[in-house]
Design a protein around this motif. Structure first.
Motif, short mmCIF file in Angstrom:
data_model
loop_
_atom_site.label_atom_id
_atom_site.label_comp_id
_atom_site.label_asym_id
_atom_site.label_seq_id
_atom_site.Cartn_x
_atom_site.Cartn_y
_atom_site.Cartn_z
N UNK A 163 34.90 -17.44 11.15
CA UNK A 163 33.66 -16.82 10.66
C UNK A 163 32.41 -17.57 11.12
N UNK A 222 40.00 -9.01 20.31
CA UNK A 222 39.87 -10.00 21.38
C UNK A 222 41.19 -10.73 21.65
N UNK A 258 30.25 -15.68 19.40
CA UNK A 258 31.07 -14.93 20.36
C UNK A 258 31.15 -15.67 21.69
N UNK A 278 37.31 -11.70 12.60
CA UNK A 278 35.99 -12.04 13.13
C UNK A 278 35.70 -11.36 14.47
N UNK A 279 36.73 -11.31 15.34
CA UNK A 279 36.56 -10.74 16.70
C UNK A 279 37.65 -9.69 16.94
N UNK A 280 37.47 -8.50 16.38
CA UNK A 280 38.54 -7.50 16.46
C UNK A 280 38.93 -7.17 17.90
N UNK A 296 43.71 -8.66 23.56
CA UNK A 296 43.49 -8.57 25.01
C UNK A 296 44.18 -9.71 25.73
N UNK A 297 44.16 -10.88 25.11
CA UNK A 297 44.74 -12.06 25.74
C UNK A 297 46.26 -12.06 25.60
#
Lengths: 114, 114
Positions: free
Chosen positions: A19, A102, A23, A98-100, A105-106
């Motif tokens: 949090x 992301x 980014x 926090x980073x939907x 993708x990795x």
């Protein structure tokens, strides 16, 4: 910050909660092939089962320590000392909140990423 | 690749389609404050209206040219020459199709990212 005495002689690792991560910091942490490999291996392992020395990455101990510090600082990895070992967990749910998308993708296998 | 003669003396810019971009390349392209700024300004502008010199970023001409090359190579930006100007568009839909959610993470306003 005060820290309780651990079972190790090392200072306990410092963490950043997802949090509180920018980014840019999150992207920079993941934009590295060694750290992507660490994250992928952690995602495929049970929490707290992987010690820092157990990863199949082509870097020395000092570089590996740096990579883990970057991952902790980006809210991606939590570490704790268990006797002589430092064990890890991927902060999958907190980071996803926090980073939907992301981390997915990795972690998604992709024939273009070899 | 053969290229048609343009209206400029410069070579036409080379592009990479998002479908051919590795996730590592995409993350590395976005893990930079200048490039995030370029992408954000492009997202707020009509396609093909922004020339390379029109962005509010604190870098010189050579560095700016490098940043645009990185963005083209990551499938984020398309460029074409119109007379003396090189104008830009964000490849928003194609990039979104290849890396769902990634561009939104960068474009979403966030009080932590200042």
């Amino acid at each position: 910050m005060t820290q309780r005495a651990g079972t190790s002689h090392r200072a306990a690792p410092e963490h950043t909660h997802p949090d509180d991560v920018l980014v840019l910091t999150a992207l920079a942490a993941l934009a590295d092939p060694v750290r992507i490999q660490l994250v992928r291996e952690l995602a495929g392992s049970c929490e707290w089962t992987r010690s820092c020395g157990s990863f199949d990455v082509p870097v020395g101990k000092a570089a590996l320590s740096h990579h883990f510090a970057v991952l902790r600082n980006a809210g991606l990895v939590e570490q704790r000392d268990e006797g002589p070992k430092r064990v890890n967990r991927l902060r999958r749910e907190e980071f996803e909140a926090r980073f939907p998308g992301l981390l997915d993708l990795v972690l998604s296998p992709d024939p273009r990423d070899r």
